[in-house]
Design a protein around this motif. Structure first.
Motif, PDB file in Angstrom:
ATOM      1  N   TYR A  91    -127.480 -45.673  84.656  1.00 36.52           N
ATOM      2  CA  TYR A  91    -128.073 -44.354  84.878  1.00 36.52           C
ATOM      3  C   TYR A  91    -128.860 -43.915  83.660  1.00 36.52           C
ATOM      4  CZ  TYR A  91    -128.023 -39.225  85.412  1.00 36.52           C
ATOM      5  OH  TYR A  91    -128.358 -37.904  85.476  1.00 36.52           O
ATOM      6  N   THR A  97    -107.460 -65.676  84.221  1.00 39.58           N
ATOM      7  CA  THR A  97    -106.974 -66.958  84.742  1.00 39.58           C
ATOM      8  C   THR A  97    -106.505 -67.806  83.578  1.00 39.58           C
ATOM      9  OG1 THR A  97    -108.625 -66.799  86.459  1.00 39.58           O
ATOM     10  CG2 THR A  97    -107.589 -68.923  86.164  1.00 39.58           C
ATOM     11  N   LEU A 102    -131.042 -56.953  80.238  1.00 36.66           N
ATOM     12  CA  LEU A 102    -130.393 -56.399  79.045  1.00 36.66           C
ATOM     13  C   LEU A 102    -129.396 -55.312  79.432  1.00 36.66           C
ATOM     14  CD1 LEU A 102    -133.320 -56.158  76.490  1.00 36.66           C
ATOM     15  CD2 LEU A 102    -131.385 -57.684  76.433  1.00 36.66           C
ATOM     16  N   VAL A 134    -126.299 -57.063  80.915  1.00 33.53           N
ATOM     17  CA  VAL A 134    -125.471 -57.687  79.888  1.00 33.53           C
ATOM     18  C   VAL A 134    -124.739 -56.626  79.081  1.00 33.53           C
ATOM     19  CG1 VAL A 134    -125.590 -58.995  77.743  1.00 33.53           C
ATOM     20  CG2 VAL A 134    -126.819 -59.793  79.719  1.00 33.53           C
ATOM     21  N   LEU A 135    -125.434 -55.557  78.750  1.00 36.81           N
ATOM     22  CA  LEU A 135    -124.790 -54.482  77.992  1.00 36.81           C
ATOM     23  C   LEU A 135    -123.628 -53.890  78.769  1.00 36.81           C
ATOM     24  CD1 LEU A 135    -124.859 -52.406  75.628  1.00 36.81           C
ATOM     25  CD2 LEU A 135    -126.293 -51.009  77.067  1.00 36.81           C
ATOM     26  N   VAL A 152    -120.676 -56.324  78.842  1.00 33.30           N
ATOM     27  CA  VAL A 152    -119.961 -56.419  77.564  1.00 33.30           C
ATOM     28  C   VAL A 152    -119.143 -55.161  77.318  1.00 33.30           C
ATOM     29  CG1 VAL A 152    -120.305 -56.470  75.084  1.00 33.30           C
ATOM     30  CG2 VAL A 152    -121.509 -58.077  76.509  1.00 33.30           C
ATOM     31  N   VAL A 166    -115.191 -56.049  76.925  1.00 32.24           N
ATOM     32  CA  VAL A 166    -114.684 -56.268  75.565  1.00 32.24           C
ATOM     33  C   VAL A 166    -113.441 -55.440  75.250  1.00 32.24           C
ATOM     34  CG1 VAL A 166    -115.286 -55.815  73.168  1.00 32.24           C
ATOM     35  CG2 VAL A 166    -116.745 -57.240  74.542  1.00 32.24           C
ATOM     36  N   LEU A 216    -110.520 -57.250  76.778  1.00 34.90           N
ATOM     37  CA  LEU A 216    -110.281 -58.488  76.047  1.00 34.90           C
ATOM     38  C   LEU A 216    -109.579 -58.202  74.731  1.00 34.90           C
ATOM     39  CD1 LEU A 216    -110.925 -61.529  75.787  1.00 34.90           C
ATOM     40  CD2 LEU A 216    -113.069 -60.888  74.734  1.00 34.90           C
ATOM     41  N   ALA A 217    -110.043 -57.173  74.021  1.00 37.82           N
ATOM     42  CA  ALA A 217    -109.434 -56.835  72.734  1.00 37.82           C
ATOM     43  C   ALA A 217    -107.974 -56.443  72.917  1.00 37.82           C
ATOM     44  CB  ALA A 217    -110.221 -55.697  72.074  1.00 37.82           C
ATOM     45  N   PHE A 227    -105.844 -59.514  73.742  1.00 39.91           N
ATOM     46  CA  PHE A 227    -105.731 -60.371  72.568  1.00 39.91           C
ATOM     47  C   PHE A 227    -104.753 -59.782  71.560  1.00 39.91           C
ATOM     48  CE2 PHE A 227    -106.664 -62.838  69.002  1.00 39.91           C
ATOM     49  CZ  PHE A 227    -107.053 -62.034  67.949  1.00 39.91           C
ATOM     50  N   LEU A 232    -106.014 -67.138  74.282  1.00 43.83           N
ATOM     51  CA  LEU A 232    -106.747 -66.253  73.366  1.00 43.83           C
ATOM     52  C   LEU A 232    -106.100 -66.326  72.000  1.00 43.83           C
ATOM     53  CD1 LEU A 232    -107.097 -63.069  75.584  1.00 43.83           C
ATOM     54  CD2 LEU A 232    -108.855 -64.714  75.084  1.00 43.83           C
ATOM     55  N   VAL A 243    -111.251 -65.537  69.545  1.00 39.04           N
ATOM     56  CA  VAL A 243    -111.677 -64.195  69.925  1.00 39.04           C
ATOM     57  C   VAL A 243    -112.464 -63.526  68.816  1.00 39.04           C
ATOM     58  CG1 VAL A 243    -110.830 -61.931  70.553  1.00 39.04           C
ATOM     59  CG2 VAL A 243    -109.774 -63.935  71.508  1.00 39.04           C
ATOM     60  N   PHE A 283    -116.264 -61.985  69.001  1.00 33.36           N
ATOM     61  CA  PHE A 283    -116.673 -60.599  68.757  1.00 33.36           C
ATOM     62  C   PHE A 283    -117.810 -60.535  67.751  1.00 33.36           C
ATOM     63  CE2 PHE A 283    -113.852 -59.225  71.600  1.00 33.36           C
ATOM     64  CZ  PHE A 283    -112.674 -58.584  71.236  1.00 33.36           C
ATOM     65  N   ILE A 338    -121.020 -61.613  69.383  1.00 32.08           N
ATOM     66  CA  ILE A 338    -121.561 -60.561  70.253  1.00 32.08           C
ATOM     67  C   ILE A 338    -122.247 -59.496  69.413  1.00 32.08           C
ATOM     68  CG2 ILE A 338    -120.897 -58.669  71.791  1.00 32.08           C
ATOM     69  CD1 ILE A 338    -118.786 -60.425  72.965  1.00 32.08           C
ATOM     70  N   PHE A 359    -126.190 -58.511  69.604  1.00 30.37           N
ATOM     71  CA  PHE A 359    -126.587 -57.220  70.154  1.00 30.37           C
ATOM     72  C   PHE A 359    -127.236 -56.304  69.146  1.00 30.37           C
ATOM     73  CE2 PHE A 359    -124.752 -56.379  74.482  1.00 30.37           C
ATOM     74  CZ  PHE A 359    -124.586 -57.700  74.793  1.00 30.37           C
ATOM     75  N   ILE A 364    -130.950 -56.974  68.788  1.00 38.36           N
ATOM     76  CA  ILE A 364    -131.640 -56.571  70.024  1.00 38.36           C
ATOM     77  C   ILE A 364    -131.776 -55.057  70.076  1.00 38.36           C
ATOM     78  CG2 ILE A 364    -131.460 -56.485  72.524  1.00 38.36           C
ATOM     79  CD1 ILE A 364    -130.220 -59.174  72.524  1.00 38.36           C
ATOM     80  N   LEU A 394    -135.254 -53.023  70.136  1.00 40.69           N
ATOM     81  CA  LEU A 394    -135.626 -52.136  71.234  1.00 40.69           C
ATOM     82  C   LEU A 394    -135.882 -50.725  70.733  1.00 40.69           C
ATOM     83  CD1 LEU A 394    -133.132 -53.243  73.987  1.00 40.69           C
ATOM     84  CD2 LEU A 394    -135.584 -53.564  73.982  1.00 40.69           C
ATOM     85  N   LEU A 426    -133.394 -40.749  90.485  1.00 36.35           N
ATOM     86  CA  LEU A 426    -132.857 -39.565  89.818  1.00 36.35           C
ATOM     87  C   LEU A 426    -133.723 -38.358  90.153  1.00 36.35           C
ATOM     88  CD1 LEU A 426    -132.300 -41.344  86.422  1.00 36.35           C
ATOM     89  CD2 LEU A 426    -130.611 -40.863  88.149  1.00 36.35           C
TER      90      LEU A 426
END
Lengths: 238, 332
Positions: free
Chosen positions: A53, A93, A148, A151-152, A155, A159, A162-163, A166, B49, B54, B58, B61, B65, B68, B72, B275
């Motif tokens: 959005y 899994t 993009l 993907v953002l 993630v 994440v 996942l954190a 972990f 994990l 891990v 991180f 990533i 990012f 990028i 942008l 929108l």
């Protein structure tokens, strides 16, 4: 797919019977866990909507044609959703058999195949009123900015989960986690080392034999060869 | 399969099928086969994990990012944009008279001029958008109020539009082409751009009206019934939408590729926005040679003016129209 998941092998399950305690005590599926799952779902839905959005309020294609239309928005959110769900299942899994691979990658491929099929020229030609999204996937998913955003979103949704898992496995490991680590380190050390250790262990466990001038029947008995023959004899006569 | 061959004598239903086939003679074993599949020994990858996997993940990533994001951010800050609000709500606005006295069934168009100056020259292709705020093109009933068969040139749908188009389906006893609320509320303000040079003469800036809609929309989704020629004949027996001034086959009589349903302004409008505050591409200003800026800045020229020939929206909707000029950013 859940049938094939396995956190600990069957031999280790027999070696450590207290692994069965969480199942008996309903530790893994109770009201609290269900509530937390629901909360995670709500949070993910919130992120899946509001991140695209925010991006779509000002999105423009490279040749300038406007992009913030409702169908492109829908395709972006749907694609992010499928990717987030597939990756989340993949992270949960623990035992990736061929079947798991087929279903997880297959569902991603099937999603894109069906998406492009439903928004193709052909199906629009047959049923124009029912397939109004013609051309949207092609135009939308060929723009780098949309990928993009996808993907953002993926993630940001994945994440934190996942954190948390972990950190929980590292700081508060359950017996299952410990046995899995043990299993993996054993597998990594190799089968030859294990046999050696087993040989040494059984030799110390064996009670004393008086016959020390020749090898004796120790190896025959501990290797279990005559035991196995006994078992098949019993089976045949049942 | 299991339920249909259930036998009360079998305690565990493992080989019930096999046992039934065996008959009264040999009793088959109930043990499951010792295959890798049934004993859950399939070769598998068992990831765990660990900190070693891990934490680098991180960091990777983050390393991907952050650049990028910076890229942008820098790119989007370099985009020059100029927005002009021509709602005419305030009495001091140039378009106040137009907004106040105009209604949807007025016959004379209302013209108002908005002068403006650009701080910096705009390079490369400049895109001109019109924007509306608080116009809910994403309202569900509004979005459904269209007939895609009719817009695809289907003759039976032309004569008998879909029920979704109600109440904009028929008018004066004839079916409306194009039917529906989306088509009925077509944005039809005409915007022209002039610049005034140093000796005070007004020069019109050429605006390109082709290439503003998606290729798939223009060539696949929207088709004129019976081809692009003789649209007056093709649309006979239909009436124009209630709030339109001229019928659809007079949208652009000078260009048969831009007339009727395949008119690009119409196509752009029919692609409903997500929108309530949105912009749609109106025109493109092509870049001149690589050295001259497309829209020069104030130091060299007098302020440019914007003249609107106005078939304006009725005041009840309260949309605030504005236009924005944006030069294309990353194709220099």
């Amino acid at each position: 797919m859940g049938i094939f998941d396995q956190d600990v092998s069957d031999q280790n399950s027999l070696c450590y019977p207290s692994l069965y305690k969480p199942g008996q005590q309903n530790l893994l599926f109770n009201k609290r866990q269900f509530f937390l799952c629901t909360l995670q779902g709500l949070g993910t839905s919130f992120l899946l909507f509001f991140i695209p959005y925010g991006a779509f309020s000002v999105m423009v294609k490279e040749e300038g044609s406007h992009f913030s239309d409702q169908q492109a928005f829908a395709v972006t959110i749907a694609t992010s959703l499928v990717i987030v769900v597939s990756v989340q299942i993949g992270l949960d899994t623990h035992y990736w058999t061929v079947v798991n691979h087929v279903f997880i990658w297959g569902s991603l491929v099937a999603y894109f195949a069906i998406l492009f099929a439903m928004q193709s020229d052909g199906i629009f030609g047959i049923f124009p009123r029912n397939f109004p999204f013609i051309g949207t996937a092609r135009n939308c998913l060929s723009a780098a900015s949309v990928w993009l955003v996808i993907v953002l979103t993926a993630v940001v949704c994945l994440v934190p989960g996942l954190a948390v898992s972990f950190l929980r496995a590292q700081l508060f490991p359950t017996l299952t986690d410990k046995v899995r680590c043990l299993q993996q380190s054993r597998k990594r050390r190799g089968p030859r080392e294990q046999n050696l250790r087993r040989g040494r262990r059984t030799s110390s466990r064996r009670s004393a034999y008086a016959f020390s001038h020749q090898q004796g029947f120790g190896e025959l008995i501990t290797s279990g060869r005559n035991m196995r023959r006994m078992n098949t004899y019993l089976e045949r006569n049942q | 399969m299991m339920a249909s061959s259930y036998n009360a004598k079998e305690e565990d239903g493992h080989n019930s099928g096999a046992s039934n086939n065996g008959g009264a003679g040999v009793v088959k074993s109930k043990k499951p086969d010792n295959t890798a599949f049934k004993q859950q020994r399939l070769p598998a990858w068992q990831p765990i994990l660990t900190a070693g996997t891990v934490l680098p993940a991180f960091f990777v990533i983050g390393l991907i990012f952050i650049p990028i994001g910076i890229g942008l951010y820098v790119t989007s800050n370099n985009i020059k944009e100029y927005e002009i609000d021509y709602t005419g709500a305030d009495i001091n606005d140039a378009c106040y008279n137009c907004a106040k006295n105009f209604s949807w069934n007025s016959t004379m168009p209302c013209v108002c001029s908005v002068p403006f100056t650009l701080e910096q020259p705009f390079e490369s292709n400049v895109f001109m958008y019109y924007g509306l705020s608080n116009f809910y093109q994403n309202h569900r009933r509004y979005v459904k109020s269209r007939d895609d068969s009719q817009l695809n040139g289907d003759r039976s749908a032309l004569a008998n539009p879909s029920k979704e188009c109600e109440p904009y389906r028929t008018s004066e006893g004839q079916p409306i082409a194009p039917c529906g609320a989306i088509a009925n509320s077509l944005f039809n303000d005409t915007l022209e751009l002039y610049y005034i040079d140093s000796n005070g003469s007004r020069n019109m800036i050429p605006l390109v009206k082709k290439g503003i809609a998606w290729w798939t929309d223009k060539h696949v989704k929207f088709r004129n019934p019976g081809g692009n020629d003789n649209l007056t004949v093709a649309f006979q027996g239909t009436s124009k939408p209630v709030n339109w001034r001229k019928p659809v086959f007079e949208m652009d009589p000078s260009d048969p590729e831009n007339n009727g349903f395949i008119n690009e302004d119409f196509i752009v409008w029919m692609r409903t926005a997500a929108l309530p505050t949105f912009r749609k591409l109106y025109r493109i200003i092509q870049k001149k040679s690589s050295t001259t800026p497309t829209l020069p800045r104030r130091v060299q020229i007098e302020p440019g003016t914007l003249t609107l020939r106005d078939d304006h929206y009725p005041c009840e909707l309260q949309p605030t129209p504005n236009i924005a000029d944006t030069p294309q950013h990353n194709r220099n």
